[in-house]
Scaffold this active site. Structure first.
Site, PDB file in Angstrom:
ATOM      1  N   ASN A   9       0.873  -1.173   0.000  1.00 39.70           N
ATOM      2  CA  ASN A   9       0.000   0.000   0.000  1.00 39.70           C
ATOM      3  C   ASN A   9       0.913   1.228   0.000  1.00 39.70           C
ATOM      4  O   ASN A   9       1.483   1.570   1.023  1.00 39.70           O
ATOM      5  CB  ASN A   9      -0.885  -0.039   1.252  1.00 39.70           C
ATOM      6  N   LYS A  11       0.192   4.290  -0.313  1.00 42.17           N
ATOM      7  CA  LYS A  11      -0.422   5.505   0.239  1.00 42.17           C
ATOM      8  C   LYS A  11      -0.158   6.702  -0.686  1.00 42.17           C
ATOM      9  O   LYS A  11      -0.076   6.529  -1.889  1.00 42.17           O
ATOM     10  CB  LYS A  11       0.083   5.756   1.661  1.00 42.17           C
ATOM     11  N   HIS A  94      -9.662   1.335   4.425  1.00 38.34           N
ATOM     12  CA  HIS A  94      -8.422   1.506   5.201  1.00 38.34           C
ATOM     13  C   HIS A  94      -8.686   2.459   6.367  1.00 38.34           C
ATOM     14  O   HIS A  94      -9.458   3.410   6.218  1.00 38.34           O
ATOM     15  CB  HIS A  94      -7.314   2.046   4.285  1.00 38.34           C
ATOM     16  N   GLU A  96      -7.071   4.844   7.537  1.00 35.55           N
ATOM     17  CA  GLU A  96      -6.821   6.261   7.239  1.00 35.55           C
ATOM     18  C   GLU A  96      -8.013   6.874   6.506  1.00 35.55           C
ATOM     19  O   GLU A  96      -8.330   8.049   6.679  1.00 35.55           O
ATOM     20  CB  GLU A  96      -5.515   6.409   6.430  1.00 35.55           C
ATOM     21  N   GLU A 170      -5.866  -4.909  10.282  1.00 33.10           N
ATOM     22  CA  GLU A 170      -4.869  -3.871  10.557  1.00 33.10           C
ATOM     23  C   GLU A 170      -5.254  -3.117  11.828  1.00 33.10           C
ATOM     24  O   GLU A 170      -6.031  -2.147  11.767  1.00 33.10           O
ATOM     25  CB  GLU A 170      -4.808  -2.880   9.391  1.00 33.10           C
ATOM     26  N   GLY A 176       1.940   2.288  10.836  1.00 33.14           N
ATOM     27  CA  GLY A 176       2.888   3.396  10.738  1.00 33.14           C
ATOM     28  C   GLY A 176       3.525   3.787  12.050  1.00 33.14           C
ATOM     29  O   GLY A 176       4.137   4.844  12.160  1.00 33.14           O
ATOM     30  N   SER A 217       2.982  -2.010  10.473  1.00 35.97           N
ATOM     31  CA  SER A 217       4.415  -2.057  10.792  1.00 35.97           C
ATOM     32  C   SER A 217       5.076  -3.393  10.438  1.00 35.97           C
ATOM     33  O   SER A 217       5.970  -3.854  11.146  1.00 35.97           O
ATOM     34  CB  SER A 217       4.655  -1.698  12.268  1.00 35.97           C
TER      35      SER A 217
HETATM   36  P1  PGA Z   1       2.543   0.369   7.669  1.00 33.06           P
HETATM   37  O1  PGA Z   1       1.090   0.571   7.018  1.00 33.06           O
HETATM   38  O2  PGA Z   1       3.091  -0.924   7.127  1.00 33.06           O
HETATM   39  O3  PGA Z   1       3.337   1.556   7.260  1.00 33.06           O
HETATM   40  O4  PGA Z   1       2.338   0.284   9.172  1.00 33.06           O
HETATM   41  C1  PGA Z   1       0.239  -0.499   6.766  1.00 33.06           C
HETATM   42  C2  PGA Z   1      -1.030   0.002   6.111  1.00 33.06           C
HETATM   43  O5  PGA Z   1      -1.449   1.119   6.383  1.00 33.06           O
HETATM   44  O6  PGA Z   1      -1.628  -0.713   5.280  1.00 33.06           O
END
Ligand code: PGA
Length: 257
Positions: A9, A11, A94, A96, A170, A176, A217
């Protein structure tokens, strides 16, 4: 047998030029790994460039979001019909999107239905916040997200015993933050909360056939732990999918199981 899937992903990172660089670095390394399905989800503006570079490879393309209508007066939005020309996958719900763009279980449900109608495979994200986790509400929140997101959605097993849906667990506190869930903890949520919620609606066979990824992460250093866990079928990778060497190492770890 559920075939592992590793999806990147990206982003809101990577211009078209940067995408061309990253995809060219990824292709040889990813193509060398067998037994794992690989996908990348660049931003909308870079999908066409990525798709040209992925032609003839087994690396699939995904988008990160979409509207649920096929077309219409929705300034700034992208429709499932538009994505269907380019993508196999689309990330839906997601955290976010839920946190910053007001997505709800209802809009997630509309998007999942719309994606399936266009033969796009949703990567449907669920997960509890830190507050919900600390309040002991993980089971309630995650099972509600699965139930509401899939309300009225028909799912079928395909000939190769994979479903046209992927779920990503997640936990929001792990995204993140550098603070990944433990593989035991993530496995437990998938086995005891997500698969039972699927079984309730679709029966045990289908619940066992749906691939459920872990995200939050995941790095080259910790990836292998997750892939040993029996109910974790791969990863949705954010930050570490932006560096070719790291993403390739994660895919290699998945191949070793
Ligand atoms: P990350 O994000 O691996 O940077 O923690 C995962 C995601 O948002 O799908």
């Amino acid at each position: 047998m559920r075939r592992p899937l590793i999806a990147g992903n990206w982003k809101m990172y990577k211009t078209i030029t940067e995408t061309r660089h990253l995809v060219s670095e990824l292709v040889p390394g990813l193509q060398a790994v067998n037994g794992v399905e690989k996908a990348i989800c660049p931003p909308f503006t870079a999908l066409l460039a990525a798709s040209a570079l992925l032609e003839g490879t087994d690396i699939r393309l995904g988008a990160q979001n979409m509207h649920w209508e096929s077309s219409g007066a929705y300034t700034g939005e992208i429709s499932p019909m538009m994505l269907a020309e380019l993508c196999h996958y689309v990330i839906i719900g997601h955290s976010e999107r839920r946190t910053y763009f007001g997505e709800t279980d209802e809009t997630v449900n509309l998007k999942i239905r719309a994606a399936l109608k266009q033969s796009l495979t949703p990567i449907f994200c669920v997960g509890e916040t830190l507050r919900e986790n600390e309040a002991g509400r993980t089971a309630e929140v995650v099972s509600r997200q699965v139930r509401e997101g899939l309300k009225g959605v028909d799912l079928m097993l395909s000939g190769d015993f994979e479903t046209e849906l992927v779920i990503a667990y997640e936990p929001v506190w792990a995204i993140g933050t550098g603070k990944a869930a433990t593989s035991e903890g993530a496995n437990m949520v998938i086995k005891d909360i997500i698969r039972p919620a699927l079984a309730e609606q679709y029966g045990v066979d289908l619940a066992q056939a749906v691939r459920v990824l872990y995200g939050g992460s995941v790095k080259a250093e910790n990836a292998h732990e997750f892939f040993h866990a029996p109910d974790i079928d791969g990863a949705l990778v954010g930050g570490a999918s932006l560096k070719s060497a790291d993403f390739i190492r994660i895919v290699q770890a998945a191949a070793k199981g």
